[in-house]
Design an enzyme around this catalytic site. Structure first.
Site, mmCIF file in Angstrom:
data_model
loop_
_atom_site.group_PDB
_atom_site.id
_atom_site.type_symbol
_atom_site.label_atom_id
_atom_site.label_comp_id
_atom_site.label_asym_id
_atom_site.label_seq_id
_atom_site.Cartn_x
_atom_site.Cartn_y
_atom_site.Cartn_z
ATOM 1 C CD GLU A 268 -0.864 -13.756 -11.407
ATOM 2 O OE1 GLU A 268 -1.383 -14.291 -12.390
ATOM 3 O OE2 GLU A 268 -1.398 -13.681 -10.295
ATOM 4 N N GLY A 270 2.696 -6.640 -12.180
ATOM 5 C CA GLY A 270 1.969 -5.470 -12.644
ATOM 6 C C GLY A 270 2.829 -4.234 -12.448
ATOM 7 C CB CYS A 359 -11.835 20.683 0.858
ATOM 8 S SG CYS A 359 -12.212 21.826 -0.454
HETATM 9 C C1 LIG Z 1 -3.338 -12.189 -7.881
HETATM 10 C C2 LIG Z 1 -2.448 -11.048 -8.206
HETATM 11 N N1 LIG Z 1 -1.521 -11.205 -9.163
HETATM 12 C C3 LIG Z 1 -0.686 -10.195 -9.507
HETATM 13 C C4 LIG Z 1 -0.761 -8.971 -8.879
HETATM 14 C C5 LIG Z 1 0.181 -7.891 -9.311
HETATM 15 O O1 LIG Z 1 0.973 -7.464 -8.270
HETATM 16 P P1 LIG Z 1 2.091 -6.335 -8.547
HETATM 17 O O2 LIG Z 1 1.444 -5.251 -9.285
HETATM 18 O O3 LIG Z 1 2.530 -5.951 -7.180
HETATM 19 O O4 LIG Z 1 3.175 -6.997 -9.344
HETATM 20 C C6 LIG Z 1 -1.699 -8.770 -7.858
HETATM 21 C C7 LIG Z 1 -1.798 -7.492 -7.161
HETATM 22 O O5 LIG Z 1 -2.536 -7.296 -6.246
HETATM 23 C C8 LIG Z 1 -2.574 -9.837 -7.515
HETATM 24 O O6 LIG Z 1 -3.515 -9.705 -6.562
#
Ligand SMILES: Cc1ncc(COP(=O)(O)O)c(C=O)c1O
Length: 415
Positions: A268, A270, A359
């Site tokens: 998963e 991101g 600021c």
């Molecule tokens: C449970 C879980 N999955 C996936 C991610 C995605 O991580 P990244 O964006 O570093 O791939 C996170 C990021 O905090 C997460 O907490």
């Protein structure tokens, strides 16, 4: 490559001062990147995009053909993602789920729950009984697993293998797995194990983590359909060209899937999916000399792009020189400022600290940017701004206007 793609560059130069700052996303480049990531992974590895990295509906939609689903970590994300990409599989993770969020997720028919504690498991079991009668709700138990020494050494944000609010300790996770497997919770179905142990890992470290998690999960002696080994693939803000090695990671995952036929692996990511597709573009308002250093103050700042402040890096950027100057007063430049102050030339000049309009001395986007001759009116385009950027920033501080948002569907350059 940190430079904006040609499509992004054209858009940035076409915007008026009043239309800056702006986030510009190259969706065509994002699609090409996501397709390459997908192609590097074996078939039996599913990809769920971690929406927290960037939940803009256009981004979620552009990723659609290349991901198997989306990971959401709050009721807000759940409702938002369900609306933006209706009908797509959703996994609901994250600590501190409230009963209302769980009820909403059950009503929406969320595909998988990542259970973060024994308490949450018992709450989910009861709410599944009352809110989703006649259905068995799929559960993955999130485990906070110690991994081999050194595996998380490169991590910027370790969440596992040490005390954290995330997931269950292995002993408790085993108990939860056994309870699910022996039918203690008839309305829940044990689907597998989830682990997201760290962010900012290279392919070899990610593989070591994946191997540890799979080996632990398959060693439980309980039939499991899935193991989710999390996200956290690195994005290197100090060396943007050094990309996560998806091919090496894919090869390693292929070996893992071959060793465990019948097991579906899931990741998963991101940041490593969306960071490269976004740019934060702005305009230099003032350039000045201060105690031996050059500063450029730009429209906007870390209230729009908090990433460099939270991660403590210099956000990579490109300067686009602009010849036109619409005002009757002269443009500011560090050179003129120095001349006015009678400061003699010194080595190292031409390197500029780019600060925002807040600021606070913490409002710095990048230090020591080589930008000789930078003047008010020039544009600065920050790259790697497609993940954990606008959506993690403190927008309301000082009440400056919000940036514009541009989603470019057709582009001429890759990421
Ligand atoms: C449970 C879980 N999955 C996936 C991610 C995605 O991580 P990244 O964006 O570093 O791939 C996170 C990021 O905090 C997460 O907490």
């Amino acid at each position: 490559m940190t430079d904006p793609t040609p499509a992004v560059r054209d858009r940035v130069l076409s915007l008026s001062s009043a239309e800056l700052p702006a986030y510009v996303y190259d969706l065509a480049a994002l699609r090409a990147h996501a397709a390459a990531v997908r192609a590097a992974l074996p078939e039996r590895v599913e990809v769920y995009y971690a929406a927290k990295a960037n939940p803009e509906p256009e981004i979620l939609g552009a990723l659609g053909p290349y991901v198997d689903g989306y990971e959401v970590s709050s009721g807000g994300e759940l409702a938002h993602v369900a609306k933006a990409v209706p009908g797509r599989p959703l996994a609901f993770g994250g600590p501190g789920k409230t009963p209302d969020e769980v009820r909403a997720a059950l009503e929406l028919g969320v595909d998988r729950f990542h259970v973060e504690s024994g308490y949450e498991l018992r709450m989910l079991a009861e709410l599944a009984r009352t809110c989703a009668p006649g259905r068995r709700v799929a559960v993955l138990v999130r485990v906070n697993l110690p991994v081999a020494d050194g595996s998380l050494a490169g991590s910027s944000l370790a969440m596992g293998g040490r005390p954290t609010p995330f997931g269950l300790d292995p002993v408790q996770a085993v108990e939860a797995v056994r309870a699910l497997a022996d039918g203690t919770y008839p309305h829940l179905e044990l689907r597998g194990i989830h682990a997201h142990l760290a962010s900012g890992l290279q392919a070899a470290e990610q593989l070591a983590v994946a191997e540890s998690v799979v080996s632990w999960a398959t060693g439980l002696g309980v039939p499991l359909a899935e193991v989710n080994v999390g996200g956290g693939m690195t994005v290197d803000y100090t060396a943007p060209d050094r990309r996560f090695d998806w091919a090496a990671y894919g090869n390693g995952l292929a070996r893992l899937t071959q060793a465990h036929p019948g097991l579906t692996l899931r990741i998963e990511p991101g940041r490593a999916l969306t960071a490269y597709c976004g740019w934060y573009a702005t305009e230099v308002l003032d350039v000045k000399h201060s105690h031996g250093e050059e500063f450029a103050v730009v429209r906007g700042g870390t209230h729009h792009l908090r990433t460099p402040a939270t991660k403590g890096h210099d956000q990579p950027c490109t300067v686009l020189k602009v010849d036109a100057w619409p005002h009757p007063w002269p443009r500011s430049s560090a050179e003129d400022d120095r001349r006015e102050m009678g400061v003699p030339p010194a080595e190292g000049w031409g390197k500029v600290t780019v600060a925002g309009q807040l600021c606070t001395p913490k409002d710095v986007l990048a230090r020591q940017v080589p930008a000789p001759g930078l003047r008010a009116g020039d544009r600065v385009v920050f790259s790697l701004a497609g993940a954990y950027a606008w959506n993690i920033s403190h927008h309301e501080f000082l009440m400056h206007p919000r940036p514009g948002f541009h989603f470019l569907h057709h582009s001429t350059g890759g990421l």
